[in-house]
Design an enzyme around this catalytic site. Sequence first.
Site, PDB file in Angstrom:
ATOM      1  N   GLN A 166      61.114  -3.802  46.180  1.00 10.60           N
ATOM      2  CA  GLN A 166      61.304  -2.361  45.990  1.00 10.60           C
ATOM      3  C   GLN A 166      62.788  -2.010  46.023  1.00 10.60           C
ATOM      4  O   GLN A 166      63.278  -1.206  45.217  1.00 10.60           O
ATOM      5  CB  GLN A 166      60.555  -1.589  47.077  1.00 10.60           C
ATOM      6  N   ARG A 215      65.129  17.962  58.678  1.00  8.03           N
ATOM      7  CA  ARG A 215      66.105  17.718  59.745  1.00  8.03           C
ATOM      8  C   ARG A 215      67.174  16.733  59.272  1.00  8.03           C
ATOM      9  O   ARG A 215      68.341  16.842  59.644  1.00  8.03           O
ATOM     10  CB  ARG A 215      65.406  17.144  60.980  1.00  8.03           C
ATOM     11  N   ASP A 244      53.390  -5.719  46.176  1.00  5.04           N
ATOM     12  CA  ASP A 244      52.509  -6.487  47.061  1.00  5.04           C
ATOM     13  C   ASP A 244      52.042  -7.768  46.372  1.00  5.04           C
ATOM     14  O   ASP A 244      51.856  -8.809  47.016  1.00  5.04           O
ATOM     15  CB  ASP A 244      51.261  -5.668  47.439  1.00  5.04           C
ATOM     16  N   HIS A 304      63.036  31.407  65.560  1.00  2.93           N
ATOM     17  CA  HIS A 304      62.098  30.299  65.546  1.00  2.93           C
ATOM     18  C   HIS A 304      60.677  30.803  65.311  1.00  2.93           C
ATOM     19  O   HIS A 304      60.279  31.825  65.859  1.00  2.93           O
ATOM     20  CB  HIS A 304      62.128  29.534  66.882  1.00  2.93           C
ATOM     21  N   LYS A 347      47.997   4.790  46.873  1.00  2.00           N
ATOM     22  CA  LYS A 347      48.336   3.745  45.909  1.00  2.00           C
ATOM     23  C   LYS A 347      47.669   3.947  44.547  1.00  2.00           C
ATOM     24  O   LYS A 347      48.274   3.689  43.511  1.00  2.00           O
ATOM     25  CB  LYS A 347      48.008   2.372  46.489  1.00  2.00           C
ATOM     26  N   ALA A 397      38.906  -5.061  51.370  1.00  2.00           N
ATOM     27  CA  ALA A 397      38.745  -4.617  49.980  1.00  2.00           C
ATOM     28  C   ALA A 397      39.612  -3.401  49.676  1.00  2.00           C
ATOM     29  O   ALA A 397      39.337  -2.660  48.738  1.00  2.00           O
ATOM     30  CB  ALA A 397      37.279  -4.297  49.700  1.00  2.00           C
ATOM     31  N   GLN A 439      61.429  16.407  66.508  1.00  2.69           N
ATOM     32  CA  GLN A 439      62.842  16.135  66.758  1.00  2.69           C
ATOM     33  C   GLN A 439      63.086  14.633  66.886  1.00  2.69           C
ATOM     34  O   GLN A 439      62.361  13.925  67.572  1.00  2.69           O
ATOM     35  CB  GLN A 439      63.280  16.850  68.041  1.00  2.69           C
ATOM     36  N   LYS A 499      70.678  30.352  62.341  1.00  2.36           N
ATOM     37  CA  LYS A 499      69.802  29.211  62.603  1.00  2.36           C
ATOM     38  C   LYS A 499      68.358  29.659  62.432  1.00  2.36           C
ATOM     39  O   LYS A 499      67.845  30.463  63.213  1.00  2.36           O
ATOM     40  CB  LYS A 499      70.011  28.666  64.019  1.00  2.36           C
ATOM     41  N   MET A 519      45.926  -5.227  64.259  1.00  2.00           N
ATOM     42  CA  MET A 519      47.178  -4.482  64.218  1.00  2.00           C
ATOM     43  C   MET A 519      47.412  -3.729  65.520  1.00  2.00           C
ATOM     44  O   MET A 519      46.465  -3.293  66.173  1.00  2.00           O
ATOM     45  CB  MET A 519      47.158  -3.488  63.042  1.00  2.00           C
TER      46      MET A 519
END
Length: 498
Positions: free
Chosen positions: A470, A174, A319, A111, A282, A352, A199, A136, A413
Site C-alpha cells: 500500500q 484534532r 492481501d 463546547h 472491502k 470465509a 483526545q 475555540k 486475537m
Amino acid sequence: MICVSIGRTRHKMVMMEHRSLAEKGAELVELRLDWIARAPDVSRLIKDRPTPVVITCRRQEDKGRWSRTEEQRQALLRTAIVSEVEYVDIEDDIAGSIPRYGKTKRIISHHNFDETPDDIEEIHAAMCKKDPDIVKLVTMANSPGDSVRMLQLVANAKVPTIGFCMGEYGVISRILCGKYGSPFTYATFSRERELAPGQLAFSEMSRIYRYDEIGPETPVYGVIGDPIAHSLSPLIHNLAFKHDKLDAVYLPFRIPKDRLKETLKEFEWLNVQGYSVTIPHKAGALELADEADEASKKMGVANTLFKDEKNAWQARNTDYDAALDSIRLGLDPQGKATTDPINGKQVLLLGAGGVSRAIGAGIVAAGGVLTVSNRSRTRGEQLAKDLGCNHCTWENRGSGRYDILVNGTAVGMYPNVNDTPFAQNFMQEEMLVFDTVYNPENTLLLKQARERGCKTVSGIEMFVRQAAAQYKLFTGKEAPLEVMRNTLRKGISAVGKL
C-alpha cells in the site's frame, strides 16, 4: 502547535507534569484549575512556569470539575489575567463579564458535548463579536462528516479559530485542524488521563502524527473501517513516512458500514490521496472505485484505494500477494525453489471473510489444492463455490491431512489470546501453519504448532507486506520494510501492556 492539558488534583503534581512536558518538547500547556482539589493558587502554578500557559477553569455543566461558586471561578480567571498569563479560556456566555486587560490573550470558547449542530457557523459568528484573540469551538462528532464541517469552518474563519470535534469520529479533526489554520490543537498528558472524548496523548500527536509538520499541502492518507480505534496502521505508516522524511500523514477514519459512499464523498474536501480498507468496507470500496485490477475483481474485495495521475480511484488487494509471499517464505525460507512451492500442496483455509477470500483465491491461482472450512456453513460453502475448491464443515476440519493450514479468522486475537481455531491434536508434523492474526504475534495456534513440530509463519509478515505494498501505491516509493516490521512489533507490545 500542540497545547497539552494537565488535570491533576494537587498543585505539586501539576507543576511536576508541567516541567516534564517542557522537557519533552511541549510549547504550550493548559492548566485545568477545576481539577485541583483545594482552592487553586494561580500565582504558585504560574511562577517560574517552563512554558506559556492557557488557564482554564471549567464548570460542571461544561463537563468540568469546578464545585465552588461561579463568582470564585470568575475571580480566578481575572487573577490569571492580571498576572499576565499568556492565555485565559473564557466561555462565550461569560465573555462580557471578564474584560480584556494587559497582554493576556482571550480564548473565547464554546463546547457542545452532544452534537455538532447545524448552526455552527452562526455560533462561530456570535463568538467572533465577543472580543476574542482566538475563538475555540469544540463539538461532538456523531458522524464522519461532522469533522469535515468543522474543518471547513476553521479554513474559512476570519478570526483565528481553534475548531475540532470530540469523540472517535472527531479524531481526524484534532490532527488536521492546524492544516486549515487552527492556532493550535489540544492533547492530553497521556491516554490514561483523557480530559475530553477522543483526545490523543501528546506523544501520539507529536511523535506519530507529527502535528507540527502538517502543512496546507501535506498529503493525507488513512485507514477506513469500523471499528478503527485500535488499528496499528496509522502507527506503522506514519513512522515509515517519518523514516523516509516524507511530508504526509496517515489517519484513522471511522466510517459506519452504511455510510461509506456518502462519507467518501464528504472526504473529497479533505483531498485524501489513499485509503487502506478494512472490515466492513472491502467489498464497498471495490464498488466505489473507478478502476480495479483483475485480482480485486475476481475476489470481489479490495483493501486499498488510491488516486492515480488522472485523479481517479484505483482499487487493489494487497492481501493477495502478501499472504502468498508469507506462505512461500514459510515453505521455502531460502528462496531456492525453482517452482512455486504452493503448487500441489493440500491447503486447509479457516474462515470465509475478506482476508480468507483473498488468500483462497491466491492459493487456487498458485496451484494449491484448497479446502475451506468456516463456522458459518453457508458462508463457507459459498466461498468454496466462488473459488471452485473443496469445502468441509467446521466440525470436521481436523479430519483431513494437509500440508498447509491457514487461519483467516480472528480467533486468538488480542484480548482473546487463549483461544485457538484448530486443536493441537489435529496438526500433523511438518505441516506449515500460517496465522493471519498479528496481535499477538505468537498466538496460541502458533505456539502449539511449534510444539507439534510444525513450521510456522505469523500474521506480522502478512500485515507488514500488505502495508508495504500500500505504501508503494500511495507514495511511489519502496517501503522501509524492516522499519514497519519493528514498529508493528513495538506497537503490539504496547497494546499488550494496556
